[in-house]
Design a protein around this motif. Structure first.
Motif, PDB file in Angstrom:
ATOM      1  N   LEU A   1     -16.225   4.226   5.510  1.00  0.00           N
ATOM      2  CA  LEU A   1     -14.613   4.120   4.996  1.00  0.00           C
ATOM      3  C   LEU A   1     -15.066   4.193   3.461  1.00  0.00           C
ATOM      4  O   LEU A   1     -15.874   3.253   3.118  1.00  0.00           O
ATOM      5  N   PRO A   2     -14.441   4.827   2.747  1.00  0.00           N
ATOM      6  CA  PRO A   2     -14.811   5.008   1.290  1.00  0.00           C
ATOM      7  C   PRO A   2     -14.204   3.612   0.432  1.00  0.00           C
ATOM      8  O   PRO A   2     -13.133   3.232   1.126  1.00  0.00           O
ATOM      9  N   SER A   3     -14.843   3.107  -0.530  1.00  0.00           N
ATOM     10  CA  SER A   3     -14.381   1.976  -1.329  1.00  0.00           C
ATOM     11  C   SER A   3     -13.996   2.404  -2.502  1.00  0.00           C
ATOM     12  O   SER A   3     -13.462   1.422  -3.235  1.00  0.00           O
ATOM     13  N   CYS A   4     -13.720   3.566  -2.912  1.00  0.00           N
ATOM     14  CA  CYS A   4     -13.566   4.000  -4.127  1.00  0.00           C
ATOM     15  C   CYS A   4     -11.964   4.287  -4.211  1.00  0.00           C
ATOM     16  O   CYS A   4     -11.495   4.632  -5.398  1.00  0.00           O
ATOM     17  N   LYS A   5     -11.500   4.511  -3.296  1.00  0.00           N
ATOM     18  CA  LYS A   5      -9.866   4.677  -3.151  1.00  0.00           C
ATOM     19  C   LYS A   5      -8.970   3.558  -3.609  1.00  0.00           C
ATOM     20  O   LYS A   5      -9.361   2.513  -3.608  1.00  0.00           O
ATOM     21  N   GLN A   6      -7.795   4.066  -4.368  1.00  0.00           N
ATOM     22  CA  GLN A   6      -6.959   2.972  -5.043  1.00  0.00           C
ATOM     23  C   GLN A   6      -5.459   3.293  -4.825  1.00  0.00           C
ATOM     24  O   GLN A   6      -5.372   4.645  -4.963  1.00  0.00           O
ATOM     25  N   VAL A   7      -4.488   2.490  -5.267  1.00  0.00           N
ATOM     26  CA  VAL A   7      -3.263   2.974  -5.311  1.00  0.00           C
ATOM     27  C   VAL A   7      -2.742   2.255  -6.398  1.00  0.00           C
ATOM     28  O   VAL A   7      -3.151   1.070  -6.904  1.00  0.00           O
ATOM     29  N   LEU A   8      -1.871   3.259  -7.165  1.00  0.00           N
ATOM     30  CA  LEU A   8      -1.275   2.849  -8.563  1.00  0.00           C
ATOM     31  C   LEU A   8       0.420   2.590  -8.461  1.00  0.00           C
ATOM     32  O   LEU A   8       0.916   3.587  -7.853  1.00  0.00           O
ATOM     33  N   VAL A   9       0.795   1.424  -8.435  1.00  0.00           N
ATOM     34  CA  VAL A   9       2.107   1.273  -8.164  1.00  0.00           C
ATOM     35  C   VAL A   9       2.997   1.187  -9.560  1.00  0.00           C
ATOM     36  O   VAL A   9       2.779   0.446 -10.368  1.00  0.00           O
ATOM     37  N   LEU A  10       4.047   1.949  -9.633  1.00  0.00           N
ATOM     38  CA  LEU A  10       4.711   2.047 -11.046  1.00  0.00           C
ATOM     39  C   LEU A  10       6.261   2.079 -10.554  1.00  0.00           C
ATOM     40  O   LEU A  10       6.687   2.300  -9.377  1.00  0.00           O
ATOM     41  N   GLY A  11       6.981   1.547 -11.496  1.00  0.00           N
ATOM     42  CA  GLY A  11       8.408   1.481 -11.238  1.00  0.00           C
ATOM     43  C   GLY A  11       9.206   0.296 -12.556  1.00  0.00           C
ATOM     44  O   GLY A  11       8.443  -0.477 -12.883  1.00  0.00           O
ATOM     45  N   ASP A  12      10.363   0.317 -12.509  1.00  0.00           N
ATOM     46  CA  ASP A  12      11.031  -0.408 -13.347  1.00  0.00           C
ATOM     47  C   ASP A  12      10.998  -1.954 -12.919  1.00  0.00           C
ATOM     48  O   ASP A  12      10.550  -2.186 -11.723  1.00  0.00           O
TER      49      ASP A  12
ATOM     50  N   ARG B   1      -9.147  -1.683   7.943  1.00  0.00           N
ATOM     51  CA  ARG B   1     -10.040  -1.699   9.212  1.00  0.00           C
ATOM     52  C   ARG B   1      -9.848  -0.456   9.984  1.00  0.00           C
ATOM     53  O   ARG B   1      -9.009  -0.042  10.264  1.00  0.00           O
ATOM     54  N   ASP B   2     -11.120  -0.176  10.428  1.00  0.00           N
ATOM     55  CA  ASP B   2     -11.161   1.002  11.592  1.00  0.00           C
ATOM     56  C   ASP B   2     -11.859   0.503  12.823  1.00  0.00           C
ATOM     57  O   ASP B   2     -13.148   0.171  12.762  1.00  0.00           O
ATOM     58  N   ASP B   3     -11.078   0.009  13.657  1.00  0.00           N
ATOM     59  CA  ASP B   3     -11.707  -0.724  14.628  1.00  0.00           C
ATOM     60  C   ASP B   3     -12.431   0.097  15.834  1.00  0.00           C
ATOM     61  O   ASP B   3     -13.384  -0.319  16.453  1.00  0.00           O
ATOM     62  N   TYR B   4     -12.082   1.589  15.621  1.00  0.00           N
ATOM     63  CA  TYR B   4     -12.812   2.439  16.367  1.00  0.00           C
ATOM     64  C   TYR B   4     -14.276   2.515  16.175  1.00  0.00           C
ATOM     65  O   TYR B   4     -15.174   2.473  16.990  1.00  0.00           O
ATOM     66  N   ARG B   5     -14.518   2.602  14.781  1.00  0.00           N
ATOM     67  CA  ARG B   5     -15.843   2.442  14.256  1.00  0.00           C
ATOM     68  C   ARG B   5     -16.213   1.204  13.779  1.00  0.00           C
ATOM     69  O   ARG B   5     -17.543   1.124  13.272  1.00  0.00           O
ATOM     70  N   ASP B   6     -15.639   0.172  14.039  1.00  0.00           N
ATOM     71  CA  ASP B   6     -15.991  -1.101  13.718  1.00  0.00           C
ATOM     72  C   ASP B   6     -16.566  -1.150  12.194  1.00  0.00           C
ATOM     73  O   ASP B   6     -17.520  -1.601  11.674  1.00  0.00           O
ATOM     74  N   ASP B   7     -15.423  -0.549  11.349  1.00  0.00           N
ATOM     75  CA  ASP B   7     -15.599  -0.438   9.957  1.00  0.00           C
ATOM     76  C   ASP B   7     -14.544  -1.057   9.096  1.00  0.00           C
ATOM     77  O   ASP B   7     -13.367  -1.065   9.604  1.00  0.00           O
ATOM     78  N   HIS B   8     -14.762  -1.537   7.984  1.00  0.00           N
ATOM     79  CA  HIS B   8     -13.664  -1.920   7.031  1.00  0.00           C
ATOM     80  C   HIS B   8     -13.969  -1.585   5.716  1.00  0.00           C
ATOM     81  O   HIS B   8     -15.337  -1.409   5.274  1.00  0.00           O
ATOM     82  N   THR B   9     -12.982  -1.548   4.768  1.00  0.00           N
ATOM     83  CA  THR B   9     -13.308  -1.257   3.340  1.00  0.00           C
ATOM     84  C   THR B   9     -11.838  -2.197   2.839  1.00  0.00           C
ATOM     85  O   THR B   9     -11.080  -2.611   3.171  1.00  0.00           O
ATOM     86  N   ARG B  10     -11.995  -2.130   1.511  1.00  0.00           N
ATOM     87  CA  ARG B  10     -11.050  -2.504   0.544  1.00  0.00           C
ATOM     88  C   ARG B  10     -10.432  -1.601  -0.505  1.00  0.00           C
ATOM     89  O   ARG B  10     -11.042  -0.870  -0.860  1.00  0.00           O
ATOM     90  N   LEU B  11      -8.969  -1.633   0.042  1.00  0.00           N
ATOM     91  CA  LEU B  11      -8.148  -0.633  -0.973  1.00  0.00           C
ATOM     92  C   LEU B  11      -7.905  -1.341  -2.221  1.00  0.00           C
ATOM     93  O   LEU B  11      -6.867  -2.186  -2.086  1.00  0.00           O
ATOM     94  N   SER B  12      -8.186  -0.786  -3.382  1.00  0.00           N
ATOM     95  CA  SER B  12      -7.577  -1.424  -4.578  1.00  0.00           C
ATOM     96  C   SER B  12      -6.188  -1.132  -5.120  1.00  0.00           C
ATOM     97  O   SER B  12      -5.617  -0.057  -4.765  1.00  0.00           O
ATOM     98  N   VAL B  13      -5.469  -1.966  -5.299  1.00  0.00           N
ATOM     99  CA  VAL B  13      -4.076  -1.861  -5.735  1.00  0.00           C
ATOM    100  C   VAL B  13      -3.794  -2.123  -7.239  1.00  0.00           C
ATOM    101  O   VAL B  13      -3.942  -3.529  -7.293  1.00  0.00           O
ATOM    102  N   TRP B  14      -3.187  -1.443  -8.089  1.00  0.00           N
ATOM    103  CA  TRP B  14      -2.709  -1.808  -9.138  1.00  0.00           C
ATOM    104  C   TRP B  14      -1.343  -1.712  -9.514  1.00  0.00           C
ATOM    105  O   TRP B  14      -0.631  -0.787  -8.880  1.00  0.00           O
ATOM    106  N   VAL B  15      -0.727  -2.772  -9.917  1.00  0.00           N
ATOM    107  CA  VAL B  15       0.782  -2.801 -10.083  1.00  0.00           C
ATOM    108  C   VAL B  15       0.853  -2.929 -11.819  1.00  0.00           C
ATOM    109  O   VAL B  15       0.469  -3.977 -12.430  1.00  0.00           O
ATOM    110  N   LEU B  16       1.652  -1.979 -12.450  1.00  0.00           N
ATOM    111  CA  LEU B  16       2.008  -1.855 -13.770  1.00  0.00           C
ATOM    112  C   LEU B  16       3.415  -2.634 -14.036  1.00  0.00           C
ATOM    113  O   LEU B  16       4.544  -2.139 -13.220  1.00  0.00           O
ATOM    114  N   ASP B  17       3.405  -3.553 -14.807  1.00  0.00           N
ATOM    115  CA  ASP B  17       4.605  -3.928 -15.294  1.00  0.00           C
ATOM    116  C   ASP B  17       5.707  -2.892 -15.775  1.00  0.00           C
ATOM    117  O   ASP B  17       5.446  -1.948 -16.383  1.00  0.00           O
TER     118      ASP B  17
END
Length: 229
Positions: free
Chosen positions: A38-49, A81-97
């Motif tokens: 599982l890639p460790s470079c993926k991320q989510v950017l959350v925007l909104g009022d 987590r990917d239970d099938y492959r017994d793998d896990h990673t962290r998905l980065s999440v950024w939240v902008l004011d």
């Protein structure tokens, strides 16, 4: 007539070679598939009022009960987590004011390095549904202005734009992928595209008004604070 000892020896050696080749093939296959971590470079950017539920949304995705709201640009992560492959990673999440004065902080979350690996979530709330379109247009404009300031490689940005177009061209309504007769099944088989066209990302033209502004980013709109009666 019984086979000679030399023939038996040749057959035995041949069997050994074939078994070695078989095991080698199996080991290579396991090695190749085992490297698909599982890639460790993926991320989510959350925007909104402000007060659109950004922090609460992230907390729900984390499985947390008590969201802790920060200020400016918040950082969190989601354990994947990917239970099938017994793998896990962290998905980065950024939240902008939601305060316009904090848009300058976007450079820490969305830059030349993270651009190809970022999913953007735009949050809007049903507490003021009449303002949803205006909010989406505002944050789309913020994104576009920010990307224009980045020194993005032209090939990378063009490849991302083609990727987004291809997603629209190949979109299938959930459940319709099992029904080949569905009018919403937009595959190369139904559109009459050749495999060569598919590889190049060349399909039928998109409907009018679709992707008039292609930022090259995967964008998801989340509507929050919906009340079910």
């Amino acid at each position: 007539m019984a086979p000679s000892q030399d023939n038996n020896s040749e057959i035995s050696e041949k069997d050994i070679v074939e078994k070695e080749n078989l095991w080698s093939s199996i080991l290579n296959d396991v090695r190749d598939h085992g490297n698909n971590k599982l890639p460790s470079c993926k991320q989510v950017l959350v925007l909104g009022d402000n007060e659109s539920g950004k922090t609460t949304l992230v907390a729900k995705l984390q499985g947390a009960e008590n969201p802790k709201k920060g200020s400016g640009l918040e950082y969190a992560y989601i354990d994947v987590r990917d239970d099938y492959r017994d793998d896990h990673t962290r998905l980065s999440v950024w939240v902008l004011d939601g305060d316009p004065g904090h848009t300058g902080l976007l450079k820490f979350a969305l830059n030349e390095e993270t651009f190809p690996h970022t999913l953007v979530i735009l949050t809007v709330t049903m507490t003021a549904p009449w303002g949803i379109l205006e909010q989406l247009q505002h944050w789309a404009s913020v994104l576009a202005d920010h990307l224009d300031k980045l020194k993005l490689d032209l090939d990378t940005r063009q490849a991302r734009r083609q990727h987004i177009v291809r997603i629209w061209q190949e979109y299938v309504e959930p459940g319709d992928e099992l029904d080949p007769a569905s009018p919403m099944k937009r595959s190369s088989r139904n559109l009459g595209e050749s495999d060569h066209d598919n590889e190049l990302g060349e399909g039928l033209p998109l409907p009018e008004g679709t992707l008039t502004s292609n930022l090259g980013l995967d964008i998801v709109v989340v509507v929050t604070k919906v009340r079910f009666v």
